[in-house]
Design a protein around this motif. Sequence first.
Motif, PDB file in Angstrom:
ATOM      1  N   GLY A   1       0.836  -1.061   0.024  1.00  0.00           N
ATOM      2  CA  GLY A   1       0.124   0.052   0.176  1.00  0.00           C
ATOM      3  C   GLY A   1       0.847   1.085  -0.174  1.00  0.00           C
ATOM      4  O   GLY A   1       2.146   1.007   0.531  1.00  0.00           O
ATOM      5  N   LEU A   2       0.282   2.406  -0.579  1.00  0.00           N
ATOM      6  CA  LEU A   2       1.016   3.600  -0.469  1.00  0.00           C
ATOM      7  C   LEU A   2       1.203   3.918   0.779  1.00  0.00           C
ATOM      8  O   LEU A   2       2.487   4.684   1.141  1.00  0.00           O
ATOM      9  N   ARG A   3       0.363   3.845   2.023  1.00  0.00           N
ATOM     10  CA  ARG A   3       0.563   4.136   3.135  1.00  0.00           C
ATOM     11  C   ARG A   3       2.008   3.551   3.789  1.00  0.00           C
ATOM     12  O   ARG A   3       2.839   4.027   4.460  1.00  0.00           O
ATOM     13  N   PHE A   4       2.042   2.185   3.446  1.00  0.00           N
ATOM     14  CA  PHE A   4       3.401   1.393   3.841  1.00  0.00           C
ATOM     15  C   PHE A   4       4.546   2.070   3.210  1.00  0.00           C
ATOM     16  O   PHE A   4       5.618   2.280   3.985  1.00  0.00           O
ATOM     17  N   VAL A   5       4.714   2.523   2.059  1.00  0.00           N
ATOM     18  CA  VAL A   5       5.798   3.150   1.438  1.00  0.00           C
ATOM     19  C   VAL A   5       5.944   4.301   2.186  1.00  0.00           C
ATOM     20  O   VAL A   5       7.288   4.685   2.549  1.00  0.00           O
ATOM     21  N   ARG A   6       4.967   5.210   2.760  1.00  0.00           N
ATOM     22  CA  ARG A   6       4.991   6.413   3.200  1.00  0.00           C
ATOM     23  C   ARG A   6       5.800   6.320   4.302  1.00  0.00           C
ATOM     24  O   ARG A   6       6.508   6.940   5.135  1.00  0.00           O
ATOM     25  N   GLU A   7       5.375   5.349   5.236  1.00  0.00           N
ATOM     26  CA  GLU A   7       5.762   4.837   6.530  1.00  0.00           C
ATOM     27  C   GLU A   7       7.151   4.381   6.700  1.00  0.00           C
ATOM     28  O   GLU A   7       7.939   4.672   7.286  1.00  0.00           O
ATOM     29  N   LEU A   8       7.365   3.742   5.548  1.00  0.00           N
ATOM     30  CA  LEU A   8       8.789   2.975   5.159  1.00  0.00           C
ATOM     31  C   LEU A   8       9.871   4.362   5.057  1.00  0.00           C
ATOM     32  O   LEU A   8      10.951   4.239   5.653  1.00  0.00           O
TER      33      LEU A   8
END
Length: 82
Positions: free
Chosen positions: A37-44
């Motif tokens: 998910g986009l949220r995962f990439v942002r958190e990473l």
Amino acid sequence: MNSGNHSNALLLSRFVKEKRKDLGLTQKELADKAGVGLRFVRELERDKPSLQMDKVNQVLVLFGFELGPVPMNRNKLIHEKG
């Protein structure tokens, strides 16, 4: 989190962001290509302290990498509070 692990986490977030930009990908495009998910990439990329290793590897495989042990100064660990 001790500073040894923290510096490695910062290195990972910076690595992913730089590799993504080198390939000319947006965060959304990277997420789509990696199957996360986009949220995962942002958190990473923001250095979230708890991430699923399998998902991190889904992203790293696009750059030809995977998670693994990173050498650190054990003497420093012995002298840190924990």
